[in-house]
Enzyme design. Structure first.
Site, PDB file in Angstrom:
ATOM      1  N   VAL A  86     -25.178 -38.243  51.657  1.00  0.00           N
ATOM      2  CA  VAL A  86     -24.872 -36.846  51.356  1.00  0.00           C
ATOM      3  C   VAL A  86     -23.558 -36.758  50.574  1.00  0.00           C
ATOM      4  O   VAL A  86     -23.399 -35.958  49.646  1.00  0.00           O
ATOM      5  CB  VAL A  86     -24.796 -36.037  52.660  1.00  0.00           C
ATOM      6  N   ASN A  98     -17.360 -32.927  51.907  1.00  0.00           N
ATOM      7  CA  ASN A  98     -18.294 -32.794  50.811  1.00  0.00           C
ATOM      8  C   ASN A  98     -18.932 -31.427  50.701  1.00  0.00           C
ATOM      9  O   ASN A  98     -19.160 -30.921  49.620  1.00  0.00           O
ATOM     10  CB  ASN A  98     -19.378 -33.852  50.980  1.00  0.00           C
ATOM     11  N   THR A 154     -15.093 -28.380  51.677  1.00  0.00           N
ATOM     12  CA  THR A 154     -13.842 -28.266  50.916  1.00  0.00           C
ATOM     13  C   THR A 154     -14.000 -28.483  49.416  1.00  0.00           C
ATOM     14  O   THR A 154     -13.132 -28.136  48.657  1.00  0.00           O
ATOM     15  CB  THR A 154     -12.786 -29.258  51.455  1.00  0.00           C
ATOM     16  N   ASP A 173     -35.689 -11.246   8.370  1.00  0.00           N
ATOM     17  CA  ASP A 173     -34.756 -12.315   8.741  1.00  0.00           C
ATOM     18  C   ASP A 173     -35.209 -13.039  10.007  1.00  0.00           C
ATOM     19  O   ASP A 173     -34.714 -14.123  10.324  1.00  0.00           O
ATOM     20  CB  ASP A 173     -33.349 -11.747   8.996  1.00  0.00           C
ATOM     21  N   ASN A 182     -16.648 -37.616  44.992  1.00  0.00           N
ATOM     22  CA  ASN A 182     -17.734 -38.320  45.670  1.00  0.00           C
ATOM     23  C   ASN A 182     -17.510 -39.824  45.623  1.00  0.00           C
ATOM     24  O   ASN A 182     -17.749 -40.533  46.589  1.00  0.00           O
ATOM     25  CB  ASN A 182     -19.067 -37.980  45.015  1.00  0.00           C
ATOM     26  N   ASP A 230     -24.116 -13.170   7.008  1.00  0.00           N
ATOM     27  CA  ASP A 230     -24.304 -12.121   6.005  1.00  0.00           C
ATOM     28  C   ASP A 230     -22.938 -11.684   5.532  1.00  0.00           C
ATOM     29  O   ASP A 230     -21.941 -11.940   6.204  1.00  0.00           O
ATOM     30  CB  ASP A 230     -24.916 -10.872   6.668  1.00  0.00           C
TER      31      ASP A 230
END
Ligand code: ATP
Length: 954
Positions: free
Chosen positions: A302, A781, A784, A679, A741, A349
């Site tokens: 995880v 994980n 926080t 256009d 991680n 244009d």
């Protein structure tokens, strides 16, 4: 009059086979005034909105449960089962703390995900409301623009070029009306529509007196009474097929999914190794040991997969899109935000986008001389006087004689061949309609002759203006001359239709010499950035007049353009259209950002070249290619030409398409603007089709990926800057989440592998010693991480995003540089976390007077070190090269998130209730000091890396 709640009588089953009046009467509508507002409201309430059937929305509870539909959550749910079983097996003493904590964390995570998803969905819904289709209807006798979803049966639709038809309707009248029905019938060419009824068994494609929802007006005007709305329309019948088209993931989202998947696989392997090692090392394999090892494996999996990423990504994209919308750039798809950031060419244009489109006639050139018109803007304050200098006379005479005659015809002719209106409210003059036409009305008022033509002329027909033809004509009855055709248009084009020229109150042959004199004047005015238009006319013969009148009466689609021949040229005007004040700076900004700017206009080459030079798009005298030049080139030659030329004049919409293809073949990411109905194909072909919000037609808005609410070129450059900023921010939180991680995985992996070296082993009888507990990893994980990551998604630019060339669309987001940064930062985080453990634990590599703690306290300190290292890492992640100390305090959200995370961390360490849940113990100030110092290492190391990177870049 229909009664409320029995709102409308039935439409005939085949309204196309009945006369228009009968259909309108059946529907209770007065064709000349439309429905009353009251009746329209009643019908809307009774029949429901004019919307196609769509799938019912997914209820909130199902979307919430959907948050649990994730392999990682399954793993965690399995972990809860394992841990609860172990707790029961061990006699069910106390509370099953681990299970409760994991459950709480999983639920919290689902709530966060749900809230983020809602936020993204709300932003997207708000955007689609901003680009909602509208229709012009007649109600209570007045024109009204309403959302197409509010159309009701019986409404009288007023159709114009470029309109999207909002419902199925029976034509009441039509003038040169052509409709593109390809979405319904597959027929690509526009179909001529006339109000005459057709047979009851006519096929859909041949029902020429009907217009259908989802089709668009290519040309002309018309009125039609609505006979079916919503699911009852022809489009409603095929809506089920369209329903299956789902919004696809953006390339970035796909890349992120791929990265997450790869990480998942790597981590499962690491988790298996770690769990295997733990179990091998364990002296006795009690259920407790096994459960804790398995739990750790699950938490590790995880921990390593940034599962919050896709949700944060959609929120950040959606917030970015919302922000762009407040700055007048309405992006219709999230994908376009990414594409905008990599735009390498903006094709724009001229009129209205680079210029203000507030047109004022400044000069009039006729056979007898030149006049200047004073005054600027739409207020008719100023005068028309002969230009003494230009005609080589010492003093200006008052305007009289032949010159006055000719100038009067030019200005009145321009005003007659016009649909614009000049209005004044509280002394402010404005033009409703085409500004070019408004300029004639104002100039005529300055001359003071506008009253003379009152009651003299009546319009009986029209050949509309198109960007291809570059001219238009009206057919007028004239009490003095019978029937006349009055034309105005680009002078070079118009002169091809002229054989004579007006001199005084008569006309003579337009000789080659006279022609050359006009051409010279046109070139001169264009060279001074004036927009030039010619005016010409012809009195029709009785026979022509009768034929034209019959044609105009009998069939709205009749083509009167055959009458535009042998015209008498009255003269040419020069119109000033000042550049938008912010345009030059925006062009410079685009150039600085490595983005080429191309001007593609229908205007004269010299006018285009001069304005392009004034705006800094090209140097003075740079080459200008015309539509005719492009026609002479094959695709290969055009490819070469677009690389060298930035100004294109007298182009038609189909040329825009070829320019887009040529640029794309050279690997450019192309943004193209457009407003006219023709256009649309070029906008679709471009990577970023940009439609004008004010002057653009519904069809171009539909085809575009971005709509400019203010028609302003500078807004496109703003959007590019914003696109780059959003992209940078995505990189920031990716860098942050991936390195965090990485830090967690390396900590656990390193802790298990080096447990002997850092003094971890020997702290448990079972031999299984975890540097961090499963619940702690989940805390980091899932709780926080998200706040700082989201705050980084709205970070103001640290770097000057416009100081570098555009990103190549093939460049990876998570590239080699990011991976090496992620590895370095992850390794430093893991090292400082493990070193903190070692410092406080007796034994190991680092022996200090502080090395006296038990496992619980040391682990709490290590846990806090990892959390704080991640907070320091938020500062690192804001740029790959710029120091964290630059613009340190500009992101208040980030500091808010850091503050909140700190409070949460102190709570998890110090609050008794959370201590029990997360197996933490209180830390004293010395511990906290060591934690902060160790955690800050990641900041210093990354600062050093950036220093080296900057030195190398120099
Ligand atoms: P851009 O493509 O940059 O918006 P543009 O408005 O000049 O430029 P078009 O609308 O295609 O491009 O106009 C081309 C030419 O046709 C103009 O230079 C002008 O001479 C002429 N023209 C423009 N508007 C009208 C009008 N309403 N009636 C007659 N002629 C017109």
């Amino acid at each position: 009059m229909p009664t409320p709640h029995a709102p409308c009588a039935d439409a005939p089953t085949s309204p196309y086979s009945h006369p228009a009046d009968a259909v309108a009467a059946d529907l209770g509508t007065d064709a000349s005034t439309g429905l009353s507002a009251r009746s329209a409201a009643d019908r809307l309430a009774a029949d429901g909105p004019n919307e196609l059937p769509s799938k019912p929305p997914v209820p909130a509870w199902r979307r919430f449960l959907g948050q649990f539909n994730d392999p990682l959550v399954y793993l965690l749910l399995a972990a809860i089962t394992i841990s609860t079983t172990a707790w029961i097996l061990e006699g069910a003493e106390g509370a099953p703390v681990d299970s409760i904590v994991i459950l709480a964390v999983v639920t919290l995570n689902a709530v966060l995900g749900f809230v983020q998803e809602n936020k993204a969905a709300d932003a997207v819904a708000a955007l689609s409301a901003m680009t909602e289709a509208t229709s012009t209807v007649l109600r209570d006798g007045s024109l009204l623009v309403v959302p197409s979803s509010e159309l009701v049966v019986g409404d009288v639709l007023v159709l114009g070029e470029g309109d999207q038809v909002g419902a199925d309707a029976r034509l009441l009248s039509a003038a040169a009306l052509r409709v593109v029905e390809s979405s319904l019938t597959g027929e690509a060419d526009a179909v001529v529509k006339t109000p005459g009824a057709v047979g009851a068994d006519t096929d859909l494609a041949d029902r020429t007196c009907m217009v259908h929802r989802g089709t668009s007006v290519a040309q002309g005007t018309g009125r039609a009474v609505v006979v079916a709305t919503g699911a009852d329309t022809q489009m409603g019948a095929i809506a089920r097929m369209l329903d299956s088209v789902e919004e696809q993931d953006t390339p970035l989202q796909k890349e992120i999914h791929a990265v997450s998947k790869m990480l998942g696989i790597v981590v499962v392997v690491i988790a298996v190794v770690v769990v295997g090692t733990l179990l091998l090392l364990a002296a006795d394999r009690t259920p407790d040991t096994i459960v804790h090892s398995l739990l750790l494996g699950v938490s590790l999996a995880v921990a390593a997969v940034p599962e919050g990423l896709p949700a944060i990504l959609s929120v950040v994209l959606a917030l970015g899109v919302q922000r762009m919308a407040t700055r007048k750039a309405v992006v219709k798809k999230l994908t376009s935000v990414e594409t905008l950031g990599s735009a390498s060419v903006i094709c724009s244009d001229k009129t209205g986008t680079l210029t203000r489109s507030e047109m004022t006639v400044q000069e009039v050139v006729t056979a007898s001389g030149t006049c200047v018109v004073t005054g600027i803007g739409y207020a008719p304050d100023g005068e028309v006087a002969p230009d003494a200098d230009r005609d080589g006379r010492p003093d200006a005479d008052p305007l009289e004689g032949p010159l006055r005659d000719e100038v009067t015809v030019v200005l009145s002719g321009g005003a007659l061949a016009s649909d614009a209106e000049l209005t004044v409210t509280e002394d402010v003059w404005s033009v409703v309609g085409d500004p070019t036409e408004g300029a004639f009305l104002v100039a005529e008022k300055k001359l003071g002759t506008h009253g003379h033509r009152e009651g003299r002329f009546g319009r009986i027909g029209e050949v509309p203006f198109t960007s291809e033809r570059k001219m238009m004509s009206v057919l007028l009855t004239d009490t003095a001359h019978g029937t006349v055709i009055m034309s105005k248009g680009a002078p070079d084009v118009l002169m091809e239709h002229c054989a004579r020229v007006r001199v005084g109150d008569a006309d003579t042959e337009l000789t080659a010499q006279a022609r050359a004199r006009f051409v010279e004047h046109i070139a001169d005015m264009s060279g001074r950035a004036l927009r030039t238009l010619g005016v010409a006319y012809r009195v029709l013969t009785d026979e022509e007049a009768a034929r034209a009148r019959r044609a105009a009466d009998s069939n709205g689609g009749a083509d009167l353009s055959g009458l535009e021949r042998d015209l008498v040229l009255a003269g040419v005007v020069g119109i000033i259209d000042p550049p938008r004040p912010e345009a030059a700076a925006a062009v410079a900004e685009a150039h600085r950002a490595g983005v080429r700017v191309l001007m593609i206009t229908g205007d004269h080459p010299a006018t285009a070249g001069r304005i392009a030079a004034d705006l800094g798009i090209v140097e003075r005298g740079a080459p200008v290619l015309t539509g005719r030049d492009l026609e002479g080139m094959d695709d290969g030659a055009l490819s070469g030409a677009v690389a060298a030329t930035s100004v294109y004049a007298r182009v038609a919409p189909e040329h825009k398409m070829r320019i887009v293809h040529a640029l794309k073949s050279q690997g450019h990411t192309v943004s193209m603007t457009g407003d006219g109905v023709n256009d649309a194909p070029a906008l679709r072909a471009a990577d970023i089709g940009v439609a004008m919000g004010v002057t653009g037609t519904q069809v171009t808005k539909e085809a575009a990926t971005m709509v400019l609410a203010d028609d302003n070129f500078a807004t496109i450059v703003d959007a590019v800057r914003e696109g780059r900023r959003i992209f940078d921010n995505i990189k920031k939180f990716l860098r942050f989440l991936l390195s965090s991680n990485m830090g967690e995985v390396l900590t656990v992996f390193g802790g298990v592998v080096l447990s002997g070296a850092i003094g971890l082993s020997g702290h448990s009888e079972s031999g299984v010693v975890l540097p961090l507990l499963a619940t702690q990893i989940l805390w980091i994980n899932l709780v926080t991480d998200s706040g700082p990551a989201l705050a980084m998604g709205v970070d103001p630019s640290v770097e000057d995003v416009m100081a570098r060339p555009p990103r190549k669309p093939t460049d990876r987001v998570v590239d080699g540089a990011m991976w090496s940064g992620v590895l370095l930062v992850g390794a430093v985080m893991a090292a400082s976390t493990l070193a903190t453990l070692d410092i406080f634990l007796p034994g190991g590599l680092i022996e200090t007077p502080l090395s006296t703690d038990g496992l619980g306290t040391a682990r709490t300190a290590a846990f806090s070190t990892l959390v704080m290292a991640q907070l320091f890492n938020t500062l690192n992640s804001r740029s790959e090269t710029v120091s964290a100390f630059s613009h340190l305090f500009v992101n208040k959200w980030l500091w808010g998130a850091i503050g909140l995370t700190l409070v949460l961390q102190v709570a998890v360490v110090e609050a008794p209730f959370l201590q029990a849940a997360f197996s933490t113990t209180s830390l004293d100030p010395v511990h906290w000091a060591v934690v902060v110092v160790m955690a800050s290492l990641v900041l210093w190391v990354d600062e050093l890396r950036k220093l080296v990177a900057r030195a190398r870049a120099r």
